[in-house]
Design a protein around this motif. Structure first.
Motif, PDB file in Angstrom:
ATOM      1  N   LEU A  94       0.695  -1.247   0.018  1.00  0.00           N
ATOM      2  CA  LEU A  94      -0.196   0.084   0.092  1.00  0.00           C
ATOM      3  C   LEU A  94       0.911   1.285  -0.102  1.00  0.00           C
ATOM      4  O   LEU A  94       0.615   2.241  -0.673  1.00  0.00           O
ATOM      5  CB  LEU A  94      -0.999   0.115   1.197  1.00  0.00           C
ATOM      6  N   GLU A  95       1.851   1.192   0.820  1.00  0.00           N
ATOM      7  CA  GLU A  95       2.917   2.441   0.886  1.00  0.00           C
ATOM      8  C   GLU A  95       3.583   2.619  -0.612  1.00  0.00           C
ATOM      9  O   GLU A  95       3.642   3.853  -1.013  1.00  0.00           O
ATOM     10  CB  GLU A  95       3.716   2.156   1.764  1.00  0.00           C
ATOM     11  N   HIS A  96       3.914   1.385  -1.111  1.00  0.00           N
ATOM     12  CA  HIS A  96       4.434   1.654  -2.504  1.00  0.00           C
ATOM     13  C   HIS A  96       3.489   2.233  -3.460  1.00  0.00           C
ATOM     14  O   HIS A  96       3.907   3.286  -4.148  1.00  0.00           O
ATOM     15  CB  HIS A  96       5.147   0.362  -2.863  1.00  0.00           C
ATOM     16  N   ALA A  97       2.092   1.522  -3.390  1.00  0.00           N
ATOM     17  CA  ALA A  97       1.197   2.075  -4.493  1.00  0.00           C
ATOM     18  C   ALA A  97       0.768   3.408  -4.103  1.00  0.00           C
ATOM     19  O   ALA A  97       0.630   4.268  -5.133  1.00  0.00           O
ATOM     20  CB  ALA A  97      -0.054   1.179  -4.146  1.00  0.00           C
ATOM     21  N   GLU A  98       0.934   4.095  -3.026  1.00  0.00           N
ATOM     22  CA  GLU A  98       0.569   5.529  -2.598  1.00  0.00           C
ATOM     23  C   GLU A  98       1.785   6.125  -3.171  1.00  0.00           C
ATOM     24  O   GLU A  98       1.446   7.525  -3.728  1.00  0.00           O
ATOM     25  CB  GLU A  98       0.502   5.599  -1.127  1.00  0.00           C
ATOM     26  N   SER A  99       3.024   5.744  -2.906  1.00  0.00           N
ATOM     27  CA  SER A  99       3.983   6.867  -3.587  1.00  0.00           C
ATOM     28  C   SER A  99       3.882   6.802  -5.061  1.00  0.00           C
ATOM     29  O   SER A  99       4.232   7.928  -5.392  1.00  0.00           O
ATOM     30  CB  SER A  99       5.455   6.351  -3.035  1.00  0.00           C
ATOM     31  N   GLU A 100       3.429   5.803  -5.564  1.00  0.00           N
ATOM     32  CA  GLU A 100       3.495   5.719  -7.292  1.00  0.00           C
ATOM     33  C   GLU A 100       2.310   6.613  -7.493  1.00  0.00           C
ATOM     34  O   GLU A 100       2.514   7.586  -8.599  1.00  0.00           O
ATOM     35  CB  GLU A 100       3.251   4.247  -7.581  1.00  0.00           C
ATOM     36  N   ALA A 101       1.308   6.795  -6.970  1.00  0.00           N
ATOM     37  CA  ALA A 101       0.231   7.499  -7.328  1.00  0.00           C
ATOM     38  C   ALA A 101       0.613   9.170  -6.854  1.00  0.00           C
ATOM     39  O   ALA A 101       0.235   9.907  -7.784  1.00  0.00           O
ATOM     40  CB  ALA A 101      -0.952   7.219  -6.391  1.00  0.00           C
ATOM     41  N   ALA A 102       1.458   9.399  -6.107  1.00  0.00           N
ATOM     42  CA  ALA A 102       1.937  10.677  -5.821  1.00  0.00           C
ATOM     43  C   ALA A 102       2.734  11.155  -7.020  1.00  0.00           C
ATOM     44  O   ALA A 102       2.559  12.067  -7.502  1.00  0.00           O
ATOM     45  CB  ALA A 102       2.391  10.754  -4.485  1.00  0.00           C
ATOM     46  N   VAL A 103       3.486  10.388  -7.242  1.00  0.00           N
ATOM     47  CA  VAL A 103       4.639  10.587  -8.613  1.00  0.00           C
ATOM     48  C   VAL A 103       3.579  10.937  -9.738  1.00  0.00           C
ATOM     49  O   VAL A 103       3.827  11.732 -10.419  1.00  0.00           O
ATOM     50  CB  VAL A 103       5.525   9.498  -8.704  1.00  0.00           C
ATOM     51  N   ASP A 104       2.582   9.979  -9.993  1.00  0.00           N
ATOM     52  CA  ASP A 104       1.916  10.070 -11.214  1.00  0.00           C
ATOM     53  C   ASP A 104       1.093  11.427 -11.162  1.00  0.00           C
ATOM     54  O   ASP A 104       0.794  11.950 -12.165  1.00  0.00           O
ATOM     55  CB  ASP A 104       0.483   8.938 -11.130  1.00  0.00           C
ATOM     56  N   GLU A 105       0.552  11.804  -9.928  1.00  0.00           N
ATOM     57  CA  GLU A 105      -0.176  12.976  -9.620  1.00  0.00           C
ATOM     58  C   GLU A 105       0.672  14.195 -10.070  1.00  0.00           C
ATOM     59  O   GLU A 105       0.551  15.387 -10.747  1.00  0.00           O
ATOM     60  CB  GLU A 105      -0.693  13.203  -8.265  1.00  0.00           C
ATOM     61  N   GLU A 106       2.022  14.182  -9.640  1.00  0.00           N
ATOM     62  CA  GLU A 106       3.072  15.286  -9.829  1.00  0.00           C
ATOM     63  C   GLU A 106       3.055  15.302 -11.545  1.00  0.00           C
ATOM     64  O   GLU A 106       3.523  16.587 -11.891  1.00  0.00           O
ATOM     65  CB  GLU A 106       4.280  15.141  -9.247  1.00  0.00           C
ATOM     66  N   LEU A 107       3.017  14.286 -12.260  1.00  0.00           N
ATOM     67  CA  LEU A 107       3.576  14.386 -13.702  1.00  0.00           C
ATOM     68  C   LEU A 107       2.134  14.615 -14.400  1.00  0.00           C
ATOM     69  O   LEU A 107       2.485  14.887 -15.576  1.00  0.00           O
ATOM     70  CB  LEU A 107       3.816  13.138 -13.827  1.00  0.00           C
ATOM     71  N   LYS A 108       0.877  15.029 -13.848  1.00  0.00           N
ATOM     72  CA  LYS A 108      -0.256  15.222 -14.600  1.00  0.00           C
ATOM     73  C   LYS A 108      -0.276  16.752 -15.184  1.00  0.00           C
ATOM     74  O   LYS A 108       0.335  17.622 -14.678  1.00  0.00           O
ATOM     75  CB  LYS A 108      -1.341  15.245 -13.929  1.00  0.00           C
ATOM     76  N   TRP A 109      -0.579  16.757 -16.614  1.00  0.00           N
ATOM     77  CA  TRP A 109      -0.668  18.205 -16.963  1.00  0.00           C
ATOM     78  C   TRP A 109      -1.997  18.940 -16.611  1.00  0.00           C
ATOM     79  O   TRP A 109      -3.002  18.306 -16.507  1.00  0.00           O
ATOM     80  CB  TRP A 109      -0.768  18.023 -18.591  1.00  0.00           C
ATOM     81  N   GLU A 110      -1.866  20.120 -16.405  1.00  0.00           N
ATOM     82  CA  GLU A 110      -3.430  20.671 -16.131  1.00  0.00           C
ATOM     83  C   GLU A 110      -3.965  21.405 -17.196  1.00  0.00           C
ATOM     84  O   GLU A 110      -3.423  21.406 -18.304  1.00  0.00           O
ATOM     85  CB  GLU A 110      -2.938  22.000 -14.940  1.00  0.00           C
TER      86      GLU A 110
END
Length: 110
Positions: A94-110
């Motif tokens: 779960l911790e690994h999945a959350e950290s990957e989700a945070a990285v994915d969120e940072e890479l999204k274009w607005e």
């Protein structure tokens, strides 16, 4: 007491966890000193309505290091002494999945 609620928030972070939400807010005192409030907000249902029960901790900057050390020691104790291997593996997943989700969120274009 109402005066403290009007203080400008300098930084705020929200953590959603099921029926609970945790808020980490940095605020300033009148003398421009800083402190952290940690608020647990829990949704309660009653008679087709809901309300929120809140609990708050005030943490002053001179206690940050001691608080962080005690929190980390406690988490390490739970992970190392109390959780089964299966529960620990699930927590790490779960911790690994959350950290990957945070990285994915940072890479999204607005």
């Amino acid at each position: 007491m109402e005066e403290n609620n009007d203080k400008a928030e300098i930084y705020s972070q929200r953590v959603r966890a099921g029926k609970r939400t945790y808020f980490f807010d940095v605020k300033s005192t009148r003398s421009n000193d800083y402190y952290l409030t940690i608020t647990e907000s829990k949704r309660k249902f009653k008679d087709d309505n809901y309300s929120y029960e809140k609990h708050k901790i005030f943490l002053y900057k001179e206690d940050f290091a001691k608080f962080m050390e005690a929190l980390q020691d406690t988490v390490n104790h739970v992970k190392g002494e109390l959780l089964s291997e299966e529960a620990l593996a699930e927590l790490e997943r779960l911790e690994h999945a959350e950290s990957e989700a945070a990285v994915d969120e940072e890479l999204k274009w607005e």
